[in-house]
Design a protein around this motif. Structure first.
Motif, mmCIF file in Angstrom:
data_model
loop_
_atom_site.group_PDB
_atom_site.id
_atom_site.type_symbol
_atom_site.label_atom_id
_atom_site.label_comp_id
_atom_site.label_asym_id
_atom_site.label_seq_id
_atom_site.Cartn_x
_atom_site.Cartn_y
_atom_site.Cartn_z
ATOM 1 N N ALA A 1 0.848 -1.210 0.129
ATOM 2 C CA ALA A 1 -0.060 -0.135 -0.034
ATOM 3 C C ALA A 1 0.839 1.221 0.071
ATOM 4 N N SER B 1 1.938 1.977 -3.460
ATOM 5 C CA SER B 1 0.872 2.216 -4.526
ATOM 6 C C SER B 1 0.422 3.605 -4.166
ATOM 7 N N PRO B 2 0.409 4.688 -5.253
ATOM 8 C CA PRO B 2 -0.360 5.926 -5.153
ATOM 9 C C PRO B 2 -1.723 5.952 -5.067
ATOM 10 N N ALA B 3 -2.510 4.666 -5.372
ATOM 11 C CA ALA B 3 -4.002 4.605 -5.549
ATOM 12 C C ALA B 3 -4.515 4.241 -4.126
ATOM 13 N N VAL B 4 -3.704 3.998 -3.103
ATOM 14 C CA VAL B 4 -4.081 3.535 -1.823
ATOM 15 C C VAL B 4 -4.229 5.057 -1.120
ATOM 16 N N ASP B 5 -5.575 5.200 -0.357
ATOM 17 C CA ASP B 5 -5.539 6.366 0.330
ATOM 18 C C ASP B 5 -4.989 6.203 1.696
ATOM 19 N N THR C 1 -6.875 3.739 4.237
ATOM 20 C CA THR C 1 -6.762 2.366 4.221
ATOM 21 C C THR C 1 -5.475 2.255 4.768
#
Length: 58
Positions: A24, A27-31, A34
């Motif tokens: 996570a 990954s830049p997509a994980v806020d 989360t």
């Protein structure tokens, strides 16, 4: 379930969460929410492992 097998399962879950946290973080997509949730779950399991192992040695 014996205490040692329970602790072993908790360690497996902790390791799995550790891998998820590392993934996570890459990954830049994980806020952040989360990521924080994963870290809290990991810490809770770590504390449970410590509590169980300490009580087993007491």
């Amino acid at each position: 379930m014996s205490l040692s097998s329970h602790v072993q399962e908790l360690r497996k879950k902790h390791h799995s969460l550790e891998m998820q946290v590392e993934e996570a973080q890459r990954s830049p997509a994980v806020d952040d929410l989360t990521l924080t949730s994963l870290k809290k779950q990991k810490l809770k399991i770590k504390e449970e492992i410590a509590r169980l192992t300490q009580s087993a040695h007491a």
